[in-house]
Design a protein around this motif. Sequence first.
Motif, PDB file in Angstrom:
ATOM      1  N   SER A 143       0.830  -1.205   0.000  1.00 62.01           N
ATOM      2  CA  SER A 143       0.000   0.000   0.000  1.00 62.01           C
ATOM      3  C   SER A 143       0.864   1.253   0.000  1.00 62.01           C
ATOM      4  CB  SER A 143      -0.918   0.011   1.233  1.00 62.01           C
ATOM      5  OG  SER A 143      -1.786  -1.089   1.215  1.00 62.01           O
ATOM      6  N   LEU A 144       1.879   1.257   0.854  1.00 62.50           N
ATOM      7  CA  LEU A 144       2.792   2.405   0.928  1.00 62.50           C
ATOM      8  C   LEU A 144       3.519   2.600  -0.394  1.00 62.50           C
ATOM      9  CD1 LEU A 144       4.307   1.895   4.498  1.00 62.50           C
ATOM     10  CD2 LEU A 144       2.685   3.664   3.794  1.00 62.50           C
ATOM     11  N   ASP A 145       3.957   1.498  -0.989  1.00 70.56           N
ATOM     12  CA  ASP A 145       4.666   1.560  -2.272  1.00 70.56           C
ATOM     13  C   ASP A 145       3.763   2.118  -3.378  1.00 70.56           C
ATOM     14  OD1 ASP A 145       6.954   0.591  -1.109  1.00 70.56           O
ATOM     15  OD2 ASP A 145       6.686  -1.469  -1.818  1.00 70.56           O
ATOM     16  N   ALA A 146       2.452   1.891  -3.241  1.00 79.81           N
ATOM     17  CA  ALA A 146       1.500   2.371  -4.248  1.00 79.81           C
ATOM     18  C   ALA A 146       1.035   3.794  -3.971  1.00 79.81           C
ATOM     19  CB  ALA A 146       0.287   1.439  -4.302  1.00 79.81           C
ATOM     20  N   GLY A 147       1.590   4.408  -2.907  1.00 78.52           N
ATOM     21  CA  GLY A 147       1.256   5.800  -2.619  1.00 78.52           C
ATOM     22  C   GLY A 147      -0.016   5.998  -1.812  1.00 78.52           C
ATOM     23  N   VAL A 148      -0.492   4.920  -1.176  1.00 80.43           N
ATOM     24  CA  VAL A 148      -1.701   5.021  -0.355  1.00 80.43           C
ATOM     25  C   VAL A 148      -1.458   5.987   0.808  1.00 80.43           C
ATOM     26  CG1 VAL A 148      -3.156   3.713   1.266  1.00 80.43           C
ATOM     27  CG2 VAL A 148      -2.615   2.763  -0.987  1.00 80.43           C
ATOM     28  N   LYS A 149      -2.434   6.834   1.094  1.00 82.95           N
ATOM     29  CA  LYS A 149      -2.284   7.878   2.128  1.00 82.95           C
ATOM     30  C   LYS A 149      -2.828   7.462   3.486  1.00 82.95           C
ATOM     31  CE  LYS A 149      -0.588  10.708  -0.898  1.00 82.95           C
ATOM     32  NZ  LYS A 149       0.876  10.875  -0.940  1.00 82.95           N
ATOM     33  N   GLY A 150      -3.671   6.434   3.508  1.00 78.56           N
ATOM     34  CA  GLY A 150      -4.241   6.009   4.783  1.00 78.56           C
ATOM     35  C   GLY A 150      -4.521   4.528   4.801  1.00 78.56           C
ATOM     36  N   PHE A 151      -4.398   3.935   5.970  1.00 76.71           N
ATOM     37  CA  PHE A 151      -4.654   2.509   6.135  1.00 76.71           C
ATOM     38  C   PHE A 151      -5.449   2.355   7.420  1.00 76.71           C
ATOM     39  CE2 PHE A 151      -3.353  -1.607   4.447  1.00 76.71           C
ATOM     40  CZ  PHE A 151      -3.769  -2.444   5.466  1.00 76.71           C
ATOM     41  N   ILE A 152      -6.739   2.043   7.298  1.00 75.87           N
ATOM     42  CA  ILE A 152      -7.646   2.052   8.435  1.00 75.87           C
ATOM     43  C   ILE A 152      -8.278   0.685   8.634  1.00 75.87           C
ATOM     44  CG2 ILE A 152      -9.734   3.138   9.351  1.00 75.87           C
ATOM     45  CD1 ILE A 152      -8.763   5.621   8.056  1.00 75.87           C
ATOM     46  N   LEU A 153      -8.244   0.184   9.850  1.00 77.57           N
ATOM     47  CA  LEU A 153      -8.894  -1.086  10.144  1.00 77.57           C
ATOM     48  C   LEU A 153     -10.405  -0.855  10.273  1.00 77.57           C
ATOM     49  CD1 LEU A 153      -6.371  -2.611  12.703  1.00 77.57           C
ATOM     50  CD2 LEU A 153      -6.660  -3.202  10.298  1.00 77.57           C
ATOM     51  N   LYS A 154     -11.196  -1.819   9.778  1.00 74.99           N
ATOM     52  CA  LYS A 154     -12.649  -1.669   9.806  1.00 74.99           C
ATOM     53  C   LYS A 154     -13.200  -1.628  11.232  1.00 74.99           C
ATOM     54  CE  LYS A 154     -13.755  -3.637   5.296  1.00 74.99           C
ATOM     55  NZ  LYS A 154     -14.349  -4.761   4.573  1.00 74.99           N
ATOM     56  N   GLU A 155     -12.392  -2.086  12.166  1.00 73.82           N
ATOM     57  CA  GLU A 155     -12.826  -2.072  13.569  1.00 73.82           C
ATOM     58  C   GLU A 155     -12.860  -0.639  14.133  1.00 73.82           C
ATOM     59  OE1 GLU A 155     -10.469  -4.022  12.383  1.00 73.82           O
ATOM     60  OE2 GLU A 155     -11.196  -6.063  12.680  1.00 73.82           O
ATOM     61  N   ALA A 156     -12.264   0.309  13.413  1.00 66.62           N
ATOM     62  CA  ALA A 156     -12.215   1.703  13.893  1.00 66.62           C
ATOM     63  C   ALA A 156     -13.622   2.286  13.966  1.00 66.62           C
ATOM     64  CB  ALA A 156     -11.353   2.538  12.963  1.00 66.62           C
ATOM     65  N   SER A 157     -13.793   3.259  14.839  1.00 61.41           N
ATOM     66  CA  SER A 157     -15.097   3.922  14.974  1.00 61.41           C
ATOM     67  C   SER A 157     -15.337   4.837  13.775  1.00 61.41           C
ATOM     68  CB  SER A 157     -15.130   4.736  16.267  1.00 61.41           C
ATOM     69  OG  SER A 157     -14.216   5.825  16.171  1.00 61.41           O
ATOM     70  N   SER A 158     -16.607   5.207  13.589  1.00 60.83           N
ATOM     71  CA  SER A 158     -16.939   6.109  12.474  1.00 60.83           C
ATOM     72  C   SER A 158     -16.256   7.462  12.650  1.00 60.83           C
ATOM     73  CB  SER A 158     -18.457   6.282  12.358  1.00 60.83           C
ATOM     74  OG  SER A 158     -19.001   6.748  13.571  1.00 60.83           O
ATOM     75  N   ASP A 159     -16.138   7.901  13.896  1.00 60.83           N
ATOM     76  CA  ASP A 159     -15.448   9.172  14.166  1.00 60.83           C
ATOM     77  C   ASP A 159     -13.985   9.099  13.741  1.00 60.83           C
ATOM     78  OD1 ASP A 159     -17.728  10.310  15.165  1.00 60.83           O
ATOM     79  OD2 ASP A 159     -17.211  10.011  17.276  1.00 60.83           O
ATOM     80  N   SER A 160     -13.344   7.958  14.037  1.00 54.73           N
ATOM     81  CA  SER A 160     -11.934   7.763  13.674  1.00 54.73           C
ATOM     82  C   SER A 160     -11.768   7.756  12.159  1.00 54.73           C
ATOM     83  CB  SER A 160     -11.405   6.443  14.245  1.00 54.73           C
ATOM     84  OG  SER A 160     -11.433   6.466  15.652  1.00 54.73           O
ATOM     85  N   LEU A 161     -12.708   7.110  11.473  1.00 54.70           N
ATOM     86  CA  LEU A 161     -12.656   7.037  10.014  1.00 54.70           C
ATOM     87  C   LEU A 161     -12.785   8.431   9.408  1.00 54.70           C
ATOM     88  CD1 LEU A 161     -12.683   5.631   7.267  1.00 54.70           C
ATOM     89  CD2 LEU A 161     -15.123   5.160   7.609  1.00 54.70           C
ATOM     90  N   ILE A 162     -13.763   9.190   9.853  1.00 50.54           N
ATOM     91  CA  ILE A 162     -13.977  10.546   9.316  1.00 50.54           C
ATOM     92  C   ILE A 162     -12.787  11.453   9.631  1.00 50.54           C
ATOM     93  CG2 ILE A 162     -15.394  12.621   9.546  1.00 50.54           C
ATOM     94  CD1 ILE A 162     -17.824  10.660   9.828  1.00 50.54           C
ATOM     95  N   LEU A 163     -12.259  11.329  10.850  1.00 51.49           N
ATOM     96  CA  LEU A 163     -11.085  12.122  11.232  1.00 51.49           C
ATOM     97  C   LEU A 163      -9.890  11.766  10.338  1.00 51.49           C
ATOM     98  CD1 LEU A 163      -9.736  14.147  13.138  1.00 51.49           C
ATOM     99  CD2 LEU A 163      -9.230  12.240  14.694  1.00 51.49           C
ATOM    100  N   ALA A 164      -9.743  10.464  10.052  1.00 54.25           N
ATOM    101  CA  ALA A 164      -8.643  10.010   9.184  1.00 54.25           C
ATOM    102  C   ALA A 164      -8.774  10.609   7.792  1.00 54.25           C
ATOM    103  CB  ALA A 164      -8.638   8.484   9.108  1.00 54.25           C
ATOM    104  N   LEU A 165      -9.990  10.627   7.257  1.00 55.20           N
ATOM    105  CA  LEU A 165     -10.218  11.201   5.921  1.00 55.20           C
ATOM    106  C   LEU A 165      -9.873  12.685   5.903  1.00 55.20           C
ATOM    107  CD1 LEU A 165     -13.594   9.515   4.832  1.00 55.20           C
ATOM    108  CD2 LEU A 165     -11.259   8.768   4.364  1.00 55.20           C
ATOM    109  N   LYS A 166     -10.229  13.385   6.966  1.00 57.14           N
ATOM    110  CA  LYS A 166      -9.929  14.824   7.056  1.00 57.14           C
ATOM    111  C   LYS A 166      -8.424  15.071   7.149  1.00 57.14           C
ATOM    112  CE  LYS A 166     -14.411  16.189   8.939  1.00 57.14           C
ATOM    113  NZ  LYS A 166     -15.201  16.663  10.091  1.00 57.14           N
TER     114      LYS A 166
END
Length: 200
Positions: free
Chosen positions: A93-116
């Motif tokens: 993922s890092l080699d492909a330039g991915v900016k974020g790696f989030i586990l599905k177990e994360a809360s919705s707040d964590s996901l939205i914060l990560a996107l921001k």
Amino acid sequence: MIRVYLVEDQALVRGAVAALLGLDENVQVIGQAENGKVALAEIPKCKPDIVLTDIEMPELSGIELAEKLAIEKSESRIVIMTTFSKAGYIRRSLDAGVKGFILKEASSDSLILALKKVMSGHKVIDPELVLSALDDRDPLTEKERASLKLAAEGLKTQMIAAKLYLSEGTVRNYLSEAISKLNASNRIDAARIAKRKGWL
């Protein structure tokens, strides 16, 4: 407004994530796809700010989608969500330039914060996952990985050669190299090891 394109093969999960993202007034889901192949055709048309994608999907995985978008020089930022924390996935993922790696177990707040945070120019990847990825490098070449992946699907050497436009001898060499690098007993064992590590 963060414009998100969502890629997830499970309709129920895709719908739930889209609904959760829609609760934030600064996030808009502008498109959805059930696999990377569909997404790859649609993303250049709608030009999302962020592509939020699962990893393990039919047709084209999330990592393969990220790799192809990188080749196409897409300006969309890629964020991967998954239930798997395999080191090989993080590395690719890092080699492909991915900016974020989030586990599905994360809360919705964590996901939205990560996107921001990703939209603000940051990378959002758990430090421990990054360290494990750096410590566990994928020894396979792209051709070895492609050959092994098809072998894992039960294809014989002749069929693998036809699909990859290679000679049977070349495919045998790639599979032999992969078996050797992974200290495996045969191609099926090598595919199992590579899959467990997240390299396939």
